[in-house]
Design an enzyme around this catalytic site. Structure first.
Site, PDB file in Angstrom:
ATOM      1  CB  ALA A  40      -0.891  -0.002   1.224  1.00 29.97           C
ATOM      2  CG  ASP A  41       0.157   4.461  -2.843  1.00 33.06           C
ATOM      3  OD1 ASP A  41      -0.896   4.636  -2.193  1.00 33.06           O
ATOM      4  OD2 ASP A  41       0.188   4.545  -4.091  1.00 33.06           O
ATOM      5  CB  SER A  42       1.063   7.857   1.499  1.00 28.99           C
ATOM      6  OG  SER A  42       1.075   8.531   0.253  1.00 28.99           O
TER       7      SER A  42
END
Lengths: 413, 79
Positions: free
Chosen positions: B36-38
């Site tokens: 997951a990215d931000s």
């Protein structure tokens, strides 16, 4: 000596086919992609039809999670880019990726995402607006996403010039390669603007056909009974390469791109200059850029939107520029079948031009039934025409008075 | 209770992040293990707030790194 630039790959998502072979077959058989809009309730809208992409399968090329984080216009661009790059056979490696870029524009960008988030904002407040809203809605994201997908680290941008966007992207990419700033470019346009508010806006400009009871005959460029354009959607992408770069890897060369003209009307936000001045100058600029004679042009893939204004003035402009030769060249509008793909139009029409050169067949203007005395050229009515074509021109004119013309040439050693 | 919370959290993570179910363990980190990215994490937190009808402050959200952190937080704030 300037570098020669060739086309080696094509990709499309359109209302008449989601890959190049299907698209081309539809154009040659005169198949229409215009249908009743079933994505929202059109009860209160004067226009209820559009050129819609159907059976679109983004999961063929895009991860499920990524699909949800891309507006539809970006999904169209990514899928068309995959087809184009595969078609070209171009292998992207660490050695070449910094010299291969992406120019893909969109006239309107992620308007569907913007609207759905605006509804969330009104109903549930600012805290529920998606963190993906901005990267999904901005018009440059098709170019960004394609570069990410393929690891293309060369020149990257996204022109916005309404209905001329796709042609500007291709032309600008051509010039980048020609002047040595890149060895190959993935270029074109994408659009997915068949949403309620855009339909309402175009309708209220009185720009759209209201032939709702007969969708496949609604887009009728140059016909006397034309009553407006039909919105369309999709993407059209070309892989352009420096000739020597393409030859070194043994690429299958489809056509050469030899001319690009740009001009501005400086006249009105939506209406074309009444004497066709901007169109005359853009076609003239493209011919000068190609270093050819007016009489070399065999075929014009017209902007041909099916509005009263465009078709009359585009015809006038061709006659003013080409004189006698205007009556000898062929000119057709595939918008009669696809509808008007707005920012993607130049992309898919560029693909059609390359296929015309490659196959020696000109796609027709369908629904051409009643001649208009003011539109008296050879519009290749209703039936595709076999014909050896050496130079074709693709015209695109956008709201705002942005004009672009491209010239493609049959590839000769 | 914690098991039920874990299952509901897992379902959302599998759906949103498009990961295999068996990757979603209490120890799995969102960033390294689940990719997951931000932005994914912000979206995921919105989903969890809706699912469990609670509000996770930005300060608390920043401390979340594993699936276990989320499950513990929800269990502690759900009464």
């Amino acid at each position: 000596m300037t570098r020669r630039v060739v086309v080696t790959g094509l990709g499309v998502v359109t209302p008449v086919g989601n890959d190049v072979p299907t698209f081309w077959e539809s154009l040659l058989s005169g198949k229409s992609g215009i249908r009743e809009i079933d994505r929202f309730d059109t009860t209160d809208y004067p226009t209820k039809i559009a050129g819609l992409v159907t059976d679109f399968q983004p999961e063929r090329y895009i991860d499920k999670k990524e699909i949800r984080h891309m507006d539809l216009f970006t999904q169209y661009a990514v899928c068309a880019a995959h087809e184009a790059v595969e078609h070209s056979g171009l292998q992207i490696t660490d050695e070449n990726r910094d010299r291969i870029g992406v120019y893909i524009g969109s006239g309107i960008g992620g308007i569907g995402t913007t609207l759905s988030n605006y509804r969330v904002l009104l109903e549930r407040g600012p805290k529920r607006v998606s963190p993906f809203l901005v990267p999904m809605m901005i018009s440059d994201m098709a170019a960004g996403q394609v570069s990410i997908d393929f690891g293309l680290r060369g020149p990257n941008s996204a022109p916005v010039s309404a209905c001329a966007t796709g042609s500007h992207a291709i032309g600008d990419a051509f010039k980048l390669i020609q002047r040595g700033a890149a060895d190959a470019m993935v270029a074109g346009g994408a659009e997915a603007a068949v949403v309620d508010i855009a339909l309402a806006g175009f309708s209220n400009m009185k720009a759209l056909s209201t032939r709702n009871d007969d969708p496949t005959r609604a887009s009728r460029p140059f016909d006397k009974d034309r009553d407006g354009f039909v919105m369309g959607e999709g993407a059209g992408i070309l892989v352009l390469e420096d000739l020597e770069f393409a030859q070194r890897r043994g690429a299958n060369i489809l056509a050469e791109i030899v001319g690009y003209g740009m001009s501005g009307d400086a006249y009105h936000v939506t209406a074309p200059a009444p004497d066709g001045d901007g169109a005359v100058r853009v076609m003239s600029a493209a011919i000068a850029d190609a270093g050819i004679e007016l009489t070399d042009i065999d075929y014009i893939n017209a902007h041909g939107t099916s509005t009263e204004f465009n078709d009359r003035i585009e015809t006038l402009a061709v006659k003013r520029l080409f004189g006698e030769h205007a009556y000898k060249l062929a000119m057709s509008s595939i918008k009669s079948m696809t509808g008007h793909l707005l920012g993607a139009a130049g992309g898919v029409e560029g693909v059609a031009c390359v296929l015309t050169l490659k196959n020696g067949i000109i796609p027709p203007t369908t629904n051409y039934e009643t001649p208009d005395p003011e539109c008296d050229l050879d519009y290749v009515p209703n039936t595709a025409r076999k014909c050896d074509v050496r130079y074709v021109m693709s015209n695109s004119f956008g709201f705002g008075g942005h004009n672009a013309a491209l010239i493609f040439k049959k590839y000769e050693q | 209770m914690a098991n039920d919370t874990f299952d509901r959290v897992k379902k959302i993570i599998v759906d949103r992040l498009s990961v295999d179910e068996d990757k979603v363990t209490m120890e799995a980190t969102f960033k390294d293990d689940l990719g997951a990215d931000s932005l994914d994490i912000v979206e995921l937190i919105m989903e969890l707030e809706d699912e469990f009808d609670l509000e996770i402050s930005d300060e608390d959200a920043e401390k979340i790194s594993t699936v276990g952190d989320v499950v513990t937080y929800i269990s502690a704030h759900q009464e």
